[in-house]
Write an enzyme that holds these catalytic residues in place. Structure first.
Site, PDB file in Angstrom:
ATOM      1  N   LYS A 157       0.825  -1.216   0.000  1.00 13.02           N
ATOM      2  CA  LYS A 157       0.000   0.000   0.000  1.00 13.02           C
ATOM      3  C   LYS A 157       0.859   1.266   0.000  1.00 13.02           C
ATOM      4  O   LYS A 157       0.616   2.192  -0.766  1.00 13.02           O
ATOM      5  CB  LYS A 157      -0.930   0.007   1.222  1.00 13.02           C
ATOM      6  CG  LYS A 157      -1.930  -1.125   1.275  1.00 13.02           C
ATOM      7  CD  LYS A 157      -2.889  -0.980   2.438  1.00 13.02           C
ATOM      8  CE  LYS A 157      -2.219  -1.078   3.793  1.00 13.02           C
ATOM      9  NZ  LYS A 157      -1.578  -2.385   4.046  1.00 13.02           N
ATOM     10  N   GLU A 183       1.551   5.986  11.413  1.00 15.00           N
ATOM     11  CA  GLU A 183       2.637   5.291  10.730  1.00 15.00           C
ATOM     12  C   GLU A 183       3.856   5.157  11.646  1.00 15.00           C
ATOM     13  O   GLU A 183       4.000   5.879  12.635  1.00 15.00           O
ATOM     14  CB  GLU A 183       3.024   6.062   9.467  1.00 15.00           C
ATOM     15  CG  GLU A 183       1.971   5.987   8.374  1.00 15.00           C
ATOM     16  CD  GLU A 183       1.724   4.566   7.914  1.00 15.00           C
ATOM     17  OE1 GLU A 183       2.573   4.019   7.191  1.00 15.00           O
ATOM     18  OE2 GLU A 183       0.693   3.990   8.278  1.00 15.00           O
ATOM     19  N   ARG A 184       4.739   4.248  11.271  1.00 17.31           N
ATOM     20  CA  ARG A 184       5.972   4.078  12.039  1.00 17.31           C
ATOM     21  C   ARG A 184       6.927   5.225  11.725  1.00 17.31           C
ATOM     22  O   ARG A 184       6.933   5.757  10.610  1.00 17.31           O
ATOM     23  CB  ARG A 184       6.633   2.740  11.687  1.00 17.31           C
ATOM     24  CG  ARG A 184       5.761   1.527  11.977  1.00 17.31           C
ATOM     25  CD  ARG A 184       6.346   0.267  11.337  1.00 17.31           C
ATOM     26  NE  ARG A 184       5.477  -0.881  11.549  1.00 17.31           N
ATOM     27  CZ  ARG A 184       4.445  -1.194  10.766  1.00 17.31           C
ATOM     28  NH1 ARG A 184       4.139  -0.422   9.722  1.00 17.31           N
ATOM     29  NH2 ARG A 184       3.699  -2.256  11.001  1.00 17.31           N
TER      30      ARG A 184
END
Length: 465
Positions: A157, A183-184
């Site tokens: 993705k 998100e990381r």
């Protein structure tokens, strides 16, 4: 108006005001704990005539009872305009890229805004061509519309979103706003470096509410990115591509906030306000006065379950649906888009033309027939099929490989030069495969190629290129 902190429970802060009307829901209040940067809170509940409950946008570490807070009387304001292009900022508009603070004269807008009235919205059925073969053929995106990429973990993705950012800046000379929701930190850093390396960062604004941040930040970061995009649409009449990765994390953050506020959970443990929260985000994405905010969103599908309430609710707001398949990824067919499960409201003869529509329908029919025969092939072998079915299987396999494509943003990892394929070349290649022109060619010649000319050149060199 000033008040004092009377309770802190994780990200939830209770504030008491001695006099005057309470701050309105959705407005910001600010605290300045000793030795700590300012802490922005958003009012969520009125607990009594003198007390409110708020949600913090950053960590409440060091915030003690009795700390003085100030009601701003307005929602959170974030910087917008040229100054934010090429920058990375957080949910309240503070820079995260060590590039220095924003100028004091930068325009600022509230993150809570009403969607444009229906009378002002324009929904011309114009297609946003991406140069990605499988999307342009089977699930064309709408300018000013909403598209989502659904998939589990590790199916591509984020890579697809990075390629679309590059496409927007290079092909459409447009602006991109990226919302990293939950998100990381590593992914945000990689995205920043990739955009800088590819030379498109100066036309992109990055807004991050990372996984290690409190739920309030992850819950509101999409609103911040939307506000930046709306400024360019409304004040500058520019088309904007709004990318969100990942909408499921936005829903998760809303669920965490709902639990902290003491609301009873609803279906499958989600917050009772799930539909409202998704609608508030999605309804602001629209075309107004000839300028459009086009949104492409990544949606994590928990346990690959497409009946999950968060996933199902998102479906109802979309013009185009791109489903990423673990089976496609396992076969090395990237982008791992399922050609049968993906679709678009724009795939109709009046919008894309009769020839394109007919080719897309025939391609789907051939791939569906191939999938229906796969179990027979696995059990008995392809020799047991009729001649017509064997021919159809061969064409479907070539078609699936032709719809794979190397990306510009993955050149450094794969060693394969990226390809952006014009629609005419995509349609010509699909038509040639379905008409049998490539029946005698090696399947490897079609894999990770651009247009039909590249496939033909590989075949002339001996197949596989």
């Amino acid at each position: 108006m000033e008040g004092t902190v009377v309770g802190v429970a994780g990200s939830v802060v209770d504030v008491a005001f001695a006099s005057g009307p309470l701050p309105l829901l959705g407005t910001a209040i600010e605290a300045a704990p000793p030795g700590r940067p300012r802490l922005v809170l958003e009012v969520q509940q009125h607990l009594s005539p003198t007390e409110v409950r708020s949600v913090a946008m950053h960590s409440t570490s060091g915030l003690a009872r009795g700390t003085v807070v100030r009601a701003t009387g307005r929602p959170i304001l974030v910087p917008v305009g040229e100054a934010v292009l090429g920058r990375l900022m957080d949910v309240i508009g503070e820079p995260l890229d060590h590039g220095g603070p924003f100028p004091p004269d930068v325009p600022r807008l509230p993150i809570h805004r009403a969607p444009p009235p229906l009378a002002r919205q324009g929904r011309a059925a114009e297609v946003f061509w991406t140069g990605i073969k499988v999307i342009d053929l089977l699930a064309p995106l709408a300018q000013g519309g909403k598209a989502a990429m659904f998939g589990g973990a590790g199916v591509g993705k984020t890579v697809l979103i990075m390629e679309l950012i590059r496409t927007t800046v290079e092909k459409y000379a447009g602006l991109s706003v990226f919302a990293g929701i939950g998100e990381r930190s590593r992914e945000g850093h990689e995205l920043l470096l990739e955009l800088r390396r590819s030379g498109v960062l100066d036309r992109t604004c990055l807004v991050f509410g990372q996984m290690n941040e409190p739920p309030g930040a992850r819950w509101r970061v999409g609103m911040t990115a939307l506000t930046v995009a709306e400024y360019f649409r409304d004040r500058r009449a520019e088309n904007v591509l709004l990318l969100m990765d990942n909408v499921f994390r936005f829903v998760q953050a809303g669920g965490e906030v709902s639990g902290l506020l003491g609301r009873l959970p609803s279906r499958v443990g989600y917050q009772p306000t799930l539909a409202t929260e998704i609608a508030e985000l999605q309804e602001r994405i629209a075309s107004v006065g000839g300028a459009a905010v086009t949104s492409i969103q990544a949606v994590y599908v928990p346990a690959d379950d497409f009946t999950d309430p968060a996933v199902a609710e998102t479906f109802s707001h979309l013009d185009s649906t791109i489903v990423l398949s673990r089976e496609q990824a396992a076969a090395g067919l990237y982008p791992a888009i399922d050609p049968l499960a993906s679709g678009s409201a724009l795939l109709e003869p009046r919008t894309v033309g009769a020839a394109h529509y007919a080719l897309a329908q025939e391609a789907r029919r051939v791939i569906a027939r191939y999938r229906g025969l796969q179990e027979i092939i696995a059990l008995l072998g392809i020799e047991e099929l009729s001649r017509a079915d064997r021919q159809m299987v061969a064409r479907a396999r070539r078609l699936l490989r032709f719809l794979s494509q190397p990306f510009l943003v993955t050149e450094a990892f794969t060693g394969k030069p990226g390809r952006s394929v014009p629609l005419a070349d995509t349609l010509a290649g699909v038509k040639a495969i379905l008409d049998g022109e490539g029946d005698g060619w090696a399947e490897a010649s079609f894999y990770m190629a651009g247009g039909l000319d590249e496939v033909r050149a590989r075949e002339e060199r001996g197949g596989g290129g």
